[in-house]
Design an enzyme around this catalytic site. Structure first.
Site, PDB file in Angstrom:
ATOM      1  N   TYR A 125     -69.905 -11.591 -11.222  1.00  0.00           N
ATOM      2  CA  TYR A 125     -69.100 -12.469 -12.084  1.00  0.00           C
ATOM      3  C   TYR A 125     -70.047 -13.369 -12.874  1.00  0.00           C
ATOM      4  O   TYR A 125     -71.026 -13.884 -12.322  1.00  0.00           O
ATOM      5  CB  TYR A 125     -68.171 -13.352 -11.230  1.00  0.00           C
ATOM      6  CG  TYR A 125     -67.453 -14.406 -12.032  1.00  0.00           C
ATOM      7  CD1 TYR A 125     -66.175 -14.173 -12.539  1.00  0.00           C
ATOM      8  CD2 TYR A 125     -68.058 -15.640 -12.310  1.00  0.00           C
ATOM      9  CE1 TYR A 125     -65.516 -15.128 -13.304  1.00  0.00           C
ATOM     10  CE2 TYR A 125     -67.407 -16.599 -13.069  1.00  0.00           C
ATOM     11  CZ  TYR A 125     -66.143 -16.334 -13.565  1.00  0.00           C
ATOM     12  OH  TYR A 125     -65.502 -17.274 -14.322  1.00  0.00           O
ATOM     13  N   GLU A 213     -65.978 -15.276 -20.334  1.00  0.00           N
ATOM     14  CA  GLU A 213     -65.952 -14.873 -18.926  1.00  0.00           C
ATOM     15  C   GLU A 213     -66.078 -13.354 -18.826  1.00  0.00           C
ATOM     16  O   GLU A 213     -65.282 -12.621 -19.410  1.00  0.00           O
ATOM     17  CB  GLU A 213     -64.627 -15.316 -18.269  1.00  0.00           C
ATOM     18  CG  GLU A 213     -64.583 -14.995 -16.787  1.00  0.00           C
ATOM     19  CD  GLU A 213     -63.236 -15.347 -16.158  1.00  0.00           C
ATOM     20  OE1 GLU A 213     -62.200 -14.797 -16.577  1.00  0.00           O
ATOM     21  OE2 GLU A 213     -63.230 -16.204 -15.262  1.00  0.00           O
TER      22      GLU A 213
END
Ligand code: GDP
Ligand code: MN
Length: 403
Positions: A125, A213
């Site tokens: 991530y 993101e």
């Protein structure tokens, strides 16, 4: 402004981030053509077909009509058209869309990047966003890729690594290396991650984004680092500097009333209550929503008509509020500073007559320059409009009409 995954990936690529390659398609035929081209370019035999909507959780989400997931794997060219058909035109429900879901108009046909090799593919991530409390940007990284970062933050906060970036120096090379190290990478994957993080940060900064993101970032089985997904939020107030990105806007993804309000220069957010409100100034709008709640109602919207409230903006505001079937009353709360209350009152009366046939009660509270004259105009208009100068009187009248 939000944009689609395929658009966000095109930005990443431009800045030098490696991405899972793909092409967007609006029909099953075009999906097949896209897959054939991908095969020719990348040699991939498998393909992922991904619904393009402005919401995440597509992989686990389901298409109402067909039961297909929002992200599916096709293990040959032959499978591509049917799998695309299972998604296109359907309504995708994910934990982020709400139960009504979102209609899918486009799919991204992408290369499968989870192919087997010397090591297992591994998901990470990575995001860049603004840390308002610290007044600088923050890069967040985690080995727990592919999961909701909110869940990771709650269950295992120690697995989220944060690196703050001073906007005056920008991202320094050692910081990008620190992140790659924190993710436990080595060799080529380490080098690629350093490059990826630097390029990602530059993309975030130069597009005036408020968030980038990438979940997941993938380490492929042959140790390449690439973006599988991309979610981007851009600052609307900076879009004028990015004409090419402004064109990414997809109004079919936005609330139609919000689109109409935006075109009329109004700041409107639809809510679920029963009292429509029209106010000048964001702070006053918040206070008005509180007053509505205190008098037993629920605000149906946030609507800031801005500094120069005139007959046109009042009329546009009226029209937008009236399209919401839940609205049982409208509270107009205007502070007349430079814009005088008598002018606003005339605007309200004019707009009312022009729209005609308004069945919901309207309470107008005008305070400030020429407040008395304004109230007089409203009272003498003969329309079904109640006037108040004090906020508590306006609140009492809202209570009265809701009873
Ligand atoms: P999201 O569910 O909306 O966040 O969509 P993502 O783009 O993150 O994709 C969801 C999941 O699909 C990923 O976490 C992967 O597990 C899977 N996925 C995406 N691309 C591929 C691929 O190329 N091959 C395989 N096998 N799975 C993929
Ligand atoms: Mn994702």
């Amino acid at each position: 402004m939000n944009i689609h995954e395929y658009q966000a990936k095109s930005i990443l690529k431009k800045y030098g981030c490696r991405i899972q390659e793909g092409t967007v398609a609006e029909s099953a035929d075009k999906a097949l053509t896209a897959a054939k081209e991908l095969k020719a370019e990348t040699g991939t035999e498998w393909f992922v077909i991904k619904a393009q909507i402005h919401a995440g959780g597509r992989g686990k989400g389901k298409i109402n009509e067909t039961g297909s997931n929002g992200v599916v794997l096709a293990k040959s060219l032959d499978e591509v058209p049917d799998k695309a058909k299972g998604i296109l035109g359907g309504t995708l429900v994910t934990h982020q869309t709400g139960p009504e879901g979102k209609k899918v108009h486009k799919v991204l046909v992408a290369q499968d990047v989870y192919y087997p090799g010397e090591s297992e593919p591994k998901e990470y991530y990575l995001s860049v966003l603004l840390d308002r409390a610290k007044g600088c940007n923050v890069i967040m990284a985690s080995t727990e890729g592919g999961m909701d970062i909110e869940d990771v933050a709650e269950a295992t906060p120690e697995k989220i690594f944060k690196e703050w970036v001073d906007p005056s120096t920008g991202l320094l090379p050692f910081q990008a290396r620190k992140i790659a190290f924190a993710l436990g990478l080595e060799g080529n994957a380490f080098k690629e991650m350093v490059k990826f993080v630097s390029a990602l940060y530059r993309a975030y900064e130069e597009t005036d984004a408020s968030m980038f993101e990438i979940n997941p970032v993938l380490k492929t089985s042959d140790n390449k680092i690439l973006a599988v997904d991309a979610k981007v939020n851009l600052d609307d107030n900076a879009l004028y500097r990015h004409k090419d990105i402004a064109e990414f806007r997809d109004i079919s993804e936005e609330d139609p009333l919000e689109v109409e309000a935006n075109a009329a220069g109004l700041n409107y957010v639809k809510l679920d209550g029963n009292v429509g409100c029209m106010v000048n100034g964001a702070g006053l709008a918040m206070a008005t929503m509180d007053i509505i709640k205190l008098s037993g109602g629920e605000p149906a919207n946030f609507l800031d008509v801005g500094g120069g409230a005139n007959a046109e903006t009042v009329e546009a505001g009226f029209r937008i509020i009236l399209q919401d079937p839940n609205v049982k009353a409208i509270l107009i709360n205007i502070f007349g500073g430079i814009v005088r209350c008598d002018r606003v009152a005339n605007g309200v009366v004019e707009a009312y007559k022009k729209i005609g046939d308004i069945s919901v009660p309207i309470i107008v509270r005008l305070q400030g320059t020429n407040a008395e004259e304004g109230a007089k105009i409203i009272e003498e208009s003969g329309l079904k409009v109640a006037s108040a100068i004090l906020l508590k009187d306006a609140a009492a009248k809202v209570k009265e009409v809701l009873a």
